[in-house]
Motif scaffolding. Structure first.
Motif, PDB file in Angstrom:
ATOM      1  N   MET A  14      -2.885   4.803 -10.865  1.00 37.19           N
ATOM      2  CA  MET A  14      -2.858   3.352 -11.074  1.00 37.19           C
ATOM      3  C   MET A  14      -4.073   2.690 -10.436  1.00 37.19           C
ATOM      4  SD  MET A  14      -0.454   2.404 -13.014  1.00 37.19           S
ATOM      5  CE  MET A  14      -0.571   0.648 -12.719  1.00 37.19           C
TER       6      MET A  14
ATOM      7  N   ASP B 283       1.512  -8.062 -10.564  1.00 40.90           N
ATOM      8  CA  ASP B 283       0.826  -8.624 -11.733  1.00 40.90           C
ATOM      9  C   ASP B 283      -0.462  -7.873 -12.039  1.00 40.90           C
ATOM     10  OD1 ASP B 283       2.801 -10.485 -11.926  1.00 40.90           O
ATOM     11  OD2 ASP B 283       1.667 -12.128 -11.048  1.00 40.90           O
TER      12      ASP B 283
ATOM     13  N   PHE C 226       8.020  -8.466 -15.310  1.00 41.69           N
ATOM     14  CA  PHE C 226       6.678  -8.680 -14.795  1.00 41.69           C
ATOM     15  C   PHE C 226       6.124 -10.026 -15.186  1.00 41.69           C
ATOM     16  CE2 PHE C 226       7.268  -4.470 -13.877  1.00 41.69           C
ATOM     17  CZ  PHE C 226       7.516  -3.719 -15.011  1.00 41.69           C
ATOM     18  N   GLU C 227       5.723 -10.747 -14.187  1.00 42.53           N
ATOM     19  CA  GLU C 227       5.008 -11.985 -14.443  1.00 42.53           C
ATOM     20  C   GLU C 227       3.636 -11.600 -14.975  1.00 42.53           C
ATOM     21  OE1 GLU C 227       6.088 -15.156 -13.884  1.00 42.53           O
ATOM     22  OE2 GLU C 227       8.039 -14.285 -13.440  1.00 42.53           O
TER      23      GLU C 227
ATOM     24  N   TYR D 200       7.011   1.200  -9.424  1.00 45.64           N
ATOM     25  CA  TYR D 200       7.833   0.148 -10.037  1.00 45.64           C
ATOM     26  C   TYR D 200       7.253  -0.276 -11.386  1.00 45.64           C
ATOM     27  CZ  TYR D 200       9.624  -4.599 -10.813  1.00 45.64           C
ATOM     28  OH  TYR D 200      10.155  -5.731 -11.375  1.00 45.64           O
ATOM     29  N   VAL D 201       5.968  -0.548 -11.388  1.00 44.20           N
ATOM     30  CA  VAL D 201       5.325  -1.016 -12.613  1.00 44.20           C
ATOM     31  C   VAL D 201       5.378   0.052 -13.701  1.00 44.20           C
ATOM     32  CG1 VAL D 201       3.096  -1.705 -13.580  1.00 44.20           C
ATOM     33  CG2 VAL D 201       3.847  -2.665 -11.438  1.00 44.20           C
TER      34      VAL D 201
ATOM     35  N   GLN E 293       4.132 -10.060  -5.465  1.00 44.73           N
ATOM     36  CA  GLN E 293       4.145 -10.444  -6.877  1.00 44.73           C
ATOM     37  C   GLN E 293       2.748 -10.309  -7.468  1.00 44.73           C
ATOM     38  OE1 GLN E 293       6.966 -11.401  -8.817  1.00 44.73           O
ATOM     39  NE2 GLN E 293       5.401 -10.876 -10.295  1.00 44.73           N
TER      40      GLN E 293
ATOM     41  N   MET F 127      -1.363  -4.822 -11.188  1.00 46.78           N
ATOM     42  CA  MET F 127      -1.155  -3.460 -11.660  1.00 46.78           C
ATOM     43  C   MET F 127      -0.566  -3.430 -13.050  1.00 46.78           C
ATOM     44  SD  MET F 127       0.020  -1.284  -8.452  1.00 46.78           S
ATOM     45  CE  MET F 127      -0.506  -2.017  -6.952  1.00 46.78           C
ATOM     46  N   ARG F 128       0.331  -4.382 -13.309  1.00 49.91           N
ATOM     47  CA  ARG F 128       0.930  -4.442 -14.634  1.00 49.91           C
ATOM     48  C   ARG F 128      -0.141  -4.731 -15.681  1.00 49.91           C
ATOM     49  NH1 ARG F 128       1.810  -8.749 -15.413  1.00 49.91           N
ATOM     50  NH2 ARG F 128       0.155  -8.510 -16.918  1.00 49.91           N
ATOM     51  N   SER F 129      -1.055  -5.607 -15.299  1.00 50.46           N
ATOM     52  CA  SER F 129      -2.129  -5.956 -16.208  1.00 50.46           C
ATOM     53  C   SER F 129      -3.020  -4.740 -16.510  1.00 50.46           C
ATOM     54  CB  SER F 129      -2.915  -7.107 -15.586  1.00 50.46           C
ATOM     55  OG  SER F 129      -4.131  -7.274 -16.229  1.00 50.46           O
TER      56      SER F 129
ATOM     57  N   GLU G 103       0.804  -1.220   0.000  1.00 50.23           N
ATOM     58  CA  GLU G 103       0.000   0.000   0.000  1.00 50.23           C
ATOM     59  C   GLU G 103       0.841   1.276   0.000  1.00 50.23           C
ATOM     60  OE1 GLU G 103      -2.535  -0.687   3.326  1.00 50.23           O
ATOM     61  OE2 GLU G 103      -3.793  -2.102   2.221  1.00 50.23           O
TER      62      GLU G 103
ATOM     63  N   GLU H 112       3.293   0.699  -7.601  1.00 48.33           N
ATOM     64  CA  GLU H 112       2.809   1.511  -8.720  1.00 48.33           C
ATOM     65  C   GLU H 112       3.982   2.143  -9.458  1.00 48.33           C
ATOM     66  OE1 GLU H 112       1.497   1.401  -5.750  1.00 48.33           O
ATOM     67  OE2 GLU H 112      -0.702   1.458  -5.856  1.00 48.33           O
TER      68      GLU H 112
ATOM     69  N   LYS I  91      11.921  -6.177  -6.780  1.00 45.34           N
ATOM     70  CA  LYS I  91      11.985  -7.544  -7.315  1.00 45.34           C
ATOM     71  C   LYS I  91      12.285  -8.554  -6.212  1.00 45.34           C
ATOM     72  CE  LYS I  91      13.662  -6.096 -11.646  1.00 45.34           C
ATOM     73  NZ  LYS I  91      14.929  -5.866 -12.323  1.00 45.34           N
TER      74      LYS I  91
END
Lengths: 285, 183
Positions: free
Chosen positions: B172, A43, B112-113, A15-16, A39, A45-47, A8, A13, A29
């Motif tokens: 985000m 995932d 990123f996974e 990082y992504v 992880q 947030m990356r998505s 939180e 954020e 990482k």
């Protein structure tokens, strides 16, 4: 910092989004390797970010496809970056991690089958997103409706408070209103005080308790108007009754003074003189 | 049901891609070039340059096809990172003409996974953007499309670092809500 706090903190954020320095990023990482929740947060947030990237899609010109694919095949067949038809040389070839050997097993599916699957997936994915989007909107609407209802009831309370305050102000500003300050009588705590505003037109007595102790169980305060030496009952009250607004008590055509006594709950016909707390004549104007 | 068909089809395509099947590359181009080109346009604001960088990206995609490891992340993630890193390298080398910054793709590409596969290219941009306040969008775009670090955004755009971070976080969160996976 525990994992939840870490997630939180906002570091995921950044990082992504690629906003961190290499050192900061490798720290994230490491956290992700140690903690599956981290992880998972990455995932997710990356998505979302990929969704955002995809939302910016622009179809390349159709004729580019053959050119680009031919360039890709040619560049890699000759194994020479010189043959790249790109206008500039590829800067600094990326170092790619060695992977487990890819399986070379061919599966006999037709290009048409892939095409159909891809099209279906795109369409399904699109539907799923649209559906999700509609659900989110509906949720948003019901939340908004709830908030509106809350605000409406808050507003009713505010309006009522405002009306009270306004009528209090009218009483106090009225030229026909006389004020009596009732102070502690001898032997009582000198802090005790209650004020009375009496309007000569309406004849209503308004009480404003400034400081009185809470009445004991089964007891109440009683307000008296004194006219020509005789007490007239103006009603009972509790110490905190006028916390928000003036309290309208009884009516009286005129009074020389006012007094408060402590009586049994509900009041008595005539005051118990030993139980008098405060007493006051009109303030000279 | 969606997830299952998803995985199987992507797995087949990846198998073919890894094996060097040129038809697979053609599919990949059809499925992803729009998204990659759109990202490049955002990053460079120049369609000629974007076209060149798209070609460079596909040269690399094909060059490293055997090295793509599906267990480390989705193909789309891999390609997006390849596209962005290649472009950021280019933009940075232009930005600091004398300073050649070569970012190693190594970790970044697999950073990123992912469990996401094919991504549709029809999601309304307007809807997404409307859900994102301008100052949050600015920070996200500068970082994701501009390749800026949070420190650079803070310095070059005169926004306190804490504000940059909180805008990135809030933005985000909005995107996450917008693209929330079904469950």
């Amino acid at each position: 910092m525990n994992t939840k706090e870490y997630i939180e903190s906002g570091v995921i954020e950044t990082y992504v989004l690629g906003m961190l320095t290499d050192a900061e990023a490798s720290e994230v990482k490491q956290m992700a390797q140690k903690h599956p929740e981290v992880q998972q947060a990455i995932d997710e947030m990356r998505s979302s970010l990929e969704g955002y990237a995809t939302a910016h899609s622009v179809a390349p010109k159709p004729e580019w496809k053959d050119e680009i694919l031919a360039a890709a095949l040619a560049a890699n067949n000759s194994q020479s970056s010189k043959s790249s038809p790109s206008k500039k040389d590829t800067p600094n070839e990326p170092v790619v991690r060695t992977m487990a050997p890819a399986e070379n097993k061919r599966s006999g599916f037709s290009p048409l089958a892939i095409a159909a699957s891809v099209a279906l997936l795109i369409s399904l994915g699109y539907n799923a997103l649209q559906y999700q989007s509609i659900q989110d909107k509906e949720e948003e609407i019901s939340k908004t409706q709830l908030r509106v209802a809350e605000l409406e009831s808050e507003n009713e309370v505010m309006v009522a408070n405002f009306k009270d305050a306004q009528s209090n102000l009218e009483v106090l500003r009225d030229a026909g209103t006389a004020t009596f300050i009732m102070k502690a009588i001898e032997g009582r705590d000198p802090q005790y005080r209650a004020d009375v505003h009496w309007n000569s037109t309406s004849e209503i007595v308004y009480l404003d308790v400034k400081a009185l102790p809470d009445a004991p169980e089964g007891m109440q305060y009683q307000l008296w108007a004194l006219k020509d030496g005789k007490p007239i009952d103006m009603g009972v009250f509790n110490a905190d009754d006028t916390k928000e607004n003036l309290l309208a008590m009884g009516k009286v055509p005129g009074a020389d003074a006012f007094a408060v006594t402590l009586e049994k709950a509900g009041g008595v016909p005539s005051p118990t003189m030993e139980q008098m707390y405060v007493y006051g004549a009109p303030v000279a104007s | 049901m969606l997830d299952q068909s998803h995985t199987i089809t992507e797995a087949n395509l990846i198998e073919e891609f890894s094996a060097g099947n040129e038809a697979a590359l053609s599919f990949i181009y059809d499925a992803y070039s729009g998204a990659l080109y759109g990202v490049l346009l955002q990053m460079t604001r120049n369609s000629d340059l974007s076209r060149d960088l798209l070609q460079e990206t596909f040269i690399k995609i094909w060059k490293y096809h055997a090295k793509y490891d599906a267990s480390k992340g989705a193909l789309y993630t891999w390609m997006l990172n390849l596209t962005r890193n290649n472009c950021i390298d280019y933009l940075r080398s232009k930005r600091n003409k004398n300073q050649n910054q070569n970012q190693e793709l190594d970790n970044h590409v697999y950073a990123f996974e992912s469990d996401s596969g094919f991504s549709p290219d029809h999601i309304g941009l307007k809807e997404v953007v409307n859900s994102l306040p301008a100052e949050q969008k600015q920070v996200i775009d500068l970082a994701y499309f501009g390749g800026y670090t949070q420190k650079e955004i803070s310095e070059e755009f005169d926004i306190p670092l804490g504000t940059v971070k909180s805008r990135a976080k809030a933005g985000m969160e909005k995107l996450r809500k917008f693209f929330k996976p079904e469950n």
